[in-house]
Structure formats: C-alpha cells, structure tokens
Write a protein that holds these residues in place. Structure first.
Motif, PDB file in Angstrom:
ATOM      1  N   GLY A 102      19.201  28.243  21.185  1.00 46.89           N
ATOM      2  CA  GLY A 102      18.167  28.900  21.975  1.00 46.89           C
ATOM      3  C   GLY A 102      18.352  28.886  23.469  1.00 46.89           C
ATOM      4  O   GLY A 102      17.451  29.308  24.210  1.00 46.89           O
ATOM      5  N   ARG A 260      16.189  24.031  29.218  1.00 47.77           N
ATOM      6  CA  ARG A 260      15.677  24.362  27.890  1.00 47.77           C
ATOM      7  C   ARG A 260      14.174  24.649  27.941  1.00 47.77           C
ATOM      8  O   ARG A 260      13.684  25.567  27.280  1.00 47.77           O
ATOM      9  CB  ARG A 260      15.974  23.212  26.923  1.00 47.77           C
ATOM     10  N   LYS A 261      13.436  23.903  28.750  1.00 43.98           N
ATOM     11  CA  LYS A 261      11.999  24.170  28.890  1.00 43.98           C
ATOM     12  C   LYS A 261      11.750  25.508  29.574  1.00 43.98           C
ATOM     13  O   LYS A 261      10.824  26.242  29.216  1.00 43.98           O
ATOM     14  CB  LYS A 261      11.336  23.044  29.673  1.00 43.98           C
ATOM     15  N   THR A 264      12.422  28.380  27.226  1.00 44.09           N
ATOM     16  CA  THR A 264      11.378  28.446  26.202  1.00 44.09           C
ATOM     17  C   THR A 264      10.196  29.269  26.693  1.00 44.09           C
ATOM     18  O   THR A 264       9.538  29.974  25.912  1.00 44.09           O
ATOM     19  CB  THR A 264      10.918  27.029  25.819  1.00 44.09           C
TER      20      THR A 264
END
Length: 777
Positions: A102, A260-261, A264
C-alpha cells in the motif's frame, strides 16, 4: 514615442506663450523642465515595463541549467567532504523495493524493480534513470541513511549528467506551505534563494527558473517529509501529486511509519518507486570503521569489539550498529580518539540498543570539541560551553517545532523582539540610547542652552515606536503593504501626527501645522527608501552591480523626477507660508527641485545597491549575513541623509525671508553642512532606526547580543556555527543550518533544562507551513 511627442508639443506650446510675453523666462524655463522630466519619466517607465515582460530564450535557459548544475555539484561535494561520506568510502547500504503493502504505485506505472548500493554511484544513477517516470520515494527508520542516500544520488546524477539532462536540486520541504503558494512557485523561490546566480535576468532572462521547472529540467530532491507534522505531510504530499505533472521527476525521503500514515489518508505518490534500506551488516560496518581508523594500536580495539559482537550477534551493540547513523557516530567518537569502542558491547552498561544510541549521541559533541581543543588549545571552543550552547539552540528549535536554524528568525527567540509592538518599543529604547549622547553633548557647548535637546529625545523615540508599531501590526497586514509609496505616506503621516503635540507646544498654530507637515515629508523620504519597517521574510543578498543598469536606470529616473517634483512643491508651500516677506516662488521651486533631485538620487542609489546580483557560489549563512549587514549599513546612511537634508536646506534658505534672517541669499554650503551635522546627531538617527528596522541583520544583532549577554549563545555566533558545521555537528542547506540528524537535535534538547520556557506566545516562523505551525506542541 507617444510620451516624447506629447513632451515636445508641451514644450513648444510653452515656448510660444513666452514669445507672446505672457510669462517670464525663468518661469517658462522651470515649467518646461518639469514637463520634460515628467514625460521623460513616463517614457522610461514604459521602456522598463517591456523589459520585465521579456521571457528567457532557449540558450539562456540552457545556460542557466549548466550554471545550476555546477553550483549544486560544488555545494554538495563540499558538504559530502564535511560529512565524510567518501572518507574512506560510503557505507555499503543496499536499497531495494519496499515490501510494505500500500505504499507504492502499480508496477506497470513504476517500472522494473529497483536494487542499488549506496557506495556505487553508477548504480544509483542508473537505477533512478531506469524508472518509468523518474519518481522515487526513499523510506526508512530514523538514522537509516535517507539523507546520505539523497546526497549520494544528487552527486551521482550530476557526475553522470549528459547535455540536456535535468539537474537534481536537494532542499527541505519544511518551508513549503501549499495554502500560500504552488509547488512551482515554492521551487522557484527556493532555487533563487539558494542559488542567487540565477537571479541575473540580464544574463538568463526573467523566466529562466520558471522555464527550468516547467520543462522538467530540474529534479526536486525533497529531503525530510517526516520532519513536518501530520497535517503538513498530507498537504505537501497531496500538493506534489496534484499539481506536478505525472511525468515530472521527483525524489522524496521520509520515515516509513510517517509516510505510510500519509498515504493512508490521501493515497500514494503517482508513478513513484518506493525503496527502503537493508540493515547494515556488522562485517561491513566494522570494515569501514577499521579503514577510517589510523593503523596501529587503535585497530586492535575494533578487533576486540568484533570479537564480542561475533559472540553476541543479536546483542544491543550489534543491533545499534545496524543503523548507518550509529556507525557514523561510532566513527566520530572512537576512530580518531583514544576511547575504547569495545565498551559498546558491555551489556550491563548498555542493556538495550537505545542505551548504546544515547551514549553515542551524548559522546559526539564532547568528543569532537575535545579533539579540536587538543589540536588548537588557544583557538578552539571550550567543549563544555560549546555543548551548552548547542543544547540551547536545539531546545529553541524544538520549542518552535522546526529543524531549520535560520539566523534571520533568531529575533523571535527574544521576548522583547517577538511581537510588533514589543519590537517597536525595543527600537524606541534604542533610539533613546542613540540620542542621549547628542543631548548630553549640549552640556559642553559654551554659552548655549544646554538642556534643549533633552526634552526632544522622548518625542522622537515615541515617533519611532508608533511608526514601527503601526507598520508591524496594521500596515503589514493591509492591502497597501505591497505599495511602497502608499505605505510610506501612511506611516509618515502617523509619525507626523505623533510629533504634533511636541511641535504645537509653545508656538502658534500656523507655523506648527507647517512644521508637522514638513516633518511628515521628511519622514516619507526614508520610509520610501527603506520600505516597510518590519523584519523581512528572507535576508538581503544584494550588492552594487553595473550589470543591471538597463533595468535599474528607468526606475531611477522615475524616482529622481518624482521626488524632485514633490520636493519642489513642498519647499514652495512651506517657504511661502512661513516667510514674513514676499518670496520668489519660481526661485523657491527651483531650489526645492534641486534638493529633491539630490534626495531622489540618494534613494535611487539605494535601490541600485539593493538589487540582486549574480553570485558564483551558493548562498550560505555567512555570506547572507555579510550581504544583509552591508545593505543595512548603506540603507541607514542613505535614509539618515534623506531625512536630514530637506530640513537642513530649508533652514539654510528660509531665514533670508524672515525679519531675523541674516544669511546670504539661497543659504550657504557652510550653513547646510552645519545644520545637517546637527541633524544627523539628533533627528537623523530616527531614519537610521527606520532603515535598520526593515532589515534582518539589525534584528539578528539585537537578538544575538541579548542572548549572549544572558549566556545562552556565544558572542561570535556565526563563527561558532561555522565551526560546528566544519566538525560535522551541523549541516548547512543554503543559508540555513540544521543539526546533522533530528535525533541529535532532540537528544541535545533534553539537556536544555536550564533554559526557561518563554513567557510569551512566539510568532509563527515564516519557514514553517501553516499546517506545521498549527500542529506544534
């Protein structure tokens, strides 16, 4: 052509009127000169406007790209030497595709898998150029070598760069605020700020930097997205993805968890490959440390550490030395010192990897300064005091929520200079200190009224306080802030009204009103020359240069003509209203116009010196301090002269029309010189303060003196920062200093327990985006 035609027709009409006997020769000559000057200024203004709209040519853009590549390579090669990246060799860290789900885009949009080693420049360059869209995201935990990878990639791309290839430019995204400017505008501002050579529009045209960005001849290498708070990361990442074209090259570094945050919340960066480092092998780390250590007994110490690590491959020391940052710190602490690195493997002293890391962070500054003190006992800084000063700096940066130590923002660290009215009061106090010598000097004048200057000190300081306070809190936020003439007029009117009670005291209304109006005119001139008297967002990097004469000359002609006309009108009204006998208005007009021409020339020369000039080197903190100091001193002298000269000339001229006037017609140079000298020691200091209040160096100097007097910083701050940079404690990005790693800054900030928290709410730093400021603790 139109303006000059109208000018010729007007001059011919005036000549015809004179031949019919409607006016004197003197009057017609004066009016003809005025009309010619006004229309000539309009023609010059039209000529200037055409030059400003001219775009850069293809050859100019190509030349700008070559100059930018040379400057970037020189800058980061010098920085790599200071960081010891190639001494003896880069740490062989392997970078490969990130395995986290992701965080990357579709493989079809990214291209082939990426694998490269940091110590092989050809692999770095080939891996980046092999990407489908030349977009790369570099992830990793704290201390994993992301910044080192970015520097090595920039140098690799420059060393293998062919004709027409894009130029990598490394910068920090901390100053990018998507709510205030676009990505292109921010990149243009950063490039021109760090590489002022590209601001030479005579050589590269007016749009060279814009064309480089639009034509994808620049590769932005943005290092440290994780240094922004969460709202800032998401907004910057969204702006990069939404506003840059899909094929625009880009390199971005960030910590893994933070990136990654961010993805997201808003999604991945389109078309970007994502790489992360493999842990450093202990054998590679020890091999590098041995090469960095002089042969002899010190080599055996690394052998002893290697033996302990081999017996405990998963021990705290082995896990700590898997980080490139810790390997670099171990080299700095032990390779050139007498310490024993085998102590790192003492599990009782360092039971966890964090304990090993904290030990290396704590030992770095004392080790580097202690080594420098042994090499130069007389010239080196005391290690204990240096550690304390660095802790103060780190604590101040952490409280402000930034990693950039911008010297022109240091005044925000001092409560007395943080707010507009606090700053105005401080400059008012400086005015009192400047004016007191002239007031005390009146005591030494034989036979004179020794006390008359004393009451004038406080009203003049009040004028400074009001003008700076209004300029900083109201005018700077209004629509007229970008209009120099309107801004100077409003502030000059406020200053004149502030001085009105002192002028009205003990005199009749008519002369007092004239005095106030003429004082406002005298204030208007230096304010017009210096600009808005508030600290600038960026320091000046200017100097006198004949290369920009074609662009500067039309504006200079316009300024000289405009100031001359306004000065002539002011002199005519003032002299006519104040004199007790009939005054020759034509002669007064000519006298005032001549004085105005001199004043306009002074202001035009000031504008000439303040123009950006080409530089062969990238901007540094030291060079920006020197440039802003020079322009501050020149501005102060010019503005003081512009403030004093009108009153000196009018008082040397007007007394001949008064009952008590005894001077020769027109006033003499000796009279003007005497009055001007007296004015410089009293009122001229007001204009000097106005000029200083509009520049960065005077605020920095005041803040530095206040902080050094309290023991928080050294007196020679720039010398101290330069030495810390040379030792490898700080790094330099353009005119901004940073600690070599965020972890070092935070660790030093923990030592800053003695520095009390500020009792005021500091102004937000201009180097931080709005989202970052809102998220600061």
């Amino acid at each position: 052509m139109v303006t000059w035609t109208v000018c010729a027709v007007a001059a011919a009409g005036l000549l015809l009127v004179w031949r019919r006997g409607s006016g004197s020769t003197e009057a017609v000559t004066s009016m003809t000169g005025t009309v010619t000057g006004l229309f000539g200024a309009l023609a010059a203004w039209a000529w200037r406007g055409d030059a400003r709209r001219r775009r850069s040519g293809e050859e100019q853009v190509a030349a700008a790209a070559e100059v930018l590549a040379r400057l970037v390579r020189r800058q980061w090669e010098e920085e790599a030497v200071l960081r010891q990246l190639f001494d003896p060799a880069p740490l062989p860290v392997v970078w490969a595709d990130c395995t986290l789900p992701g965080v990357g885009d579709h493989r079809e949009l990214v291209g082939d898998a990426v694998t490269c080693r940091a110590d092989r420049p050809e692999e770095l360059a080939a891996a980046f150029r092999g990407l489908a869209r030349r977009r790369l995201v570099v992830l990793g935990p704290a201390g994993s070598g992301k910044t080192t990878f970015a520097v090595l990639l920039v140098l690799a791309l420059l060393r293998t760069r062919g004709p027409g290839d894009p130029v990598p430019v490394l910068c920090s995204p901390a100053s990018f605020d998507p709510e205030r400017e676009s990505v292109r505008d921010w990149l243009r501002r950063r490039i021109t700020a760090e590489y002022p050579a590209l601001a030479d529009t005579e050589t590269y045209g007016a749009t060279a930097v814009d064309d480089l960005i639009a034509e994808r001849r620049v590769v932005p290498v943005l290092d440290g997205l994780d240094e922004l708070p969460p709202p800032g990361r998401t907004s910057v990442l969204a702006a990069l993805d939404d506003t840059l074209p899909a094929g625009a090259p880009l390199v971005l570094t960030c910590r893994t968890d933070e990136y990654r945050k961010a993805v997201t919340d808003i999604g991945v960066l389109s078309g970007a490959a994502v790489v992360e480092p493999a842990p450093v092998r202990i054998a590679d780390a020890l091999a590098l440390l041995r090469l960095a250590t002089p042969p002899g007994a010190r080599q055996q110490r690394w052998d002893a550490l290697a033996g302990r690590l081999a017996r405990h491959p998963r021990g705290p020391a082995a896990r700590a030395l898997s980080s490139p940052l810790m390997v670099a710190l171990a080299r700095a602490v032990y390779a050139d010192d007498d310490g024993d690195p085998a102590e790192l493997a003492d599990a009782r002293r360092f039971p966890t990897p964090s304990d090993v890391e904290h030990h290396l962070l704590d030992a770095l500054v004392p080790a580097l300064y202690g080594r420098a003190r042994r090499r130069d006992p007389a010239g080196a800084w005391d290690p204990e005091r240096a550690h304390g000063w660095l802790a103060r700096l780190a604590g101040g940066l952490c409280r402000r929520g930034t990693y950039d130590l911008a010297w022109w923002q240091l005044f925000r660290w001092v409560p007395a200079l943080a707010g507009p009215w606090r700053r105005a009061a401080a400059w008012g106090l400086v005015t009192v200190v400047f004016l007191l010598p002239s007031a005390v000097g009146g005591l030494l004048v034989p036979g004179g009224n020794a006390w008359w200057p004393v009451p004038a000190v406080l009203p003049r300081a009040l004028v400074v306080t009001v003008v700076l306070g209004i300029g900083g809190s109201f005018v700077a936020r209004s629509r007229i802030a970008g209009r120099p003439v309107a801004t100077a007029s409003v502030l000059a009117l406020c200053g004149g009204l502030t001085a009105a009670p002192a002028v009205l005291h003990g005199t009749t209304m008519r002369p007092a009103v004239l005095e106030v109006c003429f004082l406002a005119f005298c204030l208007w001139l230096p304010l017009l020359g210096t600009g808005l008297p508030v600290p600038p967002r960026m320091p000046s990097r200017s100097a006198a240069s004949w290369r920009h004469t074609r662009r500067w000359l039309p504006g200079a002609v316009t300024m000289v003509t405009g100031v001359a006309v306004i000065s002539g009108a002011a002199y005519t009204v003032y002299a006519t209203a104040l004199a007790h006998t009939p005054v020759a208005s034509t002669r007064t007009w000519a006298y005032g116009t001549g004085v105005g021409a001199i004043l306009g020339s002074v202001l035009a020369a000031l504008s000439w010196v303040r123009r950006p000039v080409s530089a062969d080197d990238p901007a540094t903190a030291a060079s920006s301090v020197r440039a802003d100091r020079l322009i501050s001193l020149i501005s102060g002298v010019a503005c003081a002269a512009a403030f004093v000269l009108p009153s000196a000339c009018i008082w040397a001229y007007v007394p001949q029309h008064t009952p008590a006037g005894t001077r020769s017609p027109g006033g003499g140079l000796a009279d003007i010189a005497a009055i001007a000298t007296t004015g410089l020691l009293s009122g001229g200091l007001i204009a000097l303060v106005f000029a200083f209040a509009a520049r960065a160096w005077p605020h920095y100097t005041l803040a530095r003196i206040m902080l050094a007097a309290r023991g928080h910083l050294p007196w020679r701050l720039q010398t101290f920062l330069a030495d810390a940079h040379r030792l490898g404690i700080l790094r330099q990005v353009g005119p901004v200093h940073q600690f070599r790693h965020a972890r070092l800054q935070h660790r030093l900030a923990e030592w800053d327990a003695r520095l009390p928290r500020p009792r005021f709410q500091p102004e937000p730093s201009d180097s931080l985006p709005a989202a970052a400021r809102d998220g600061n603790p």
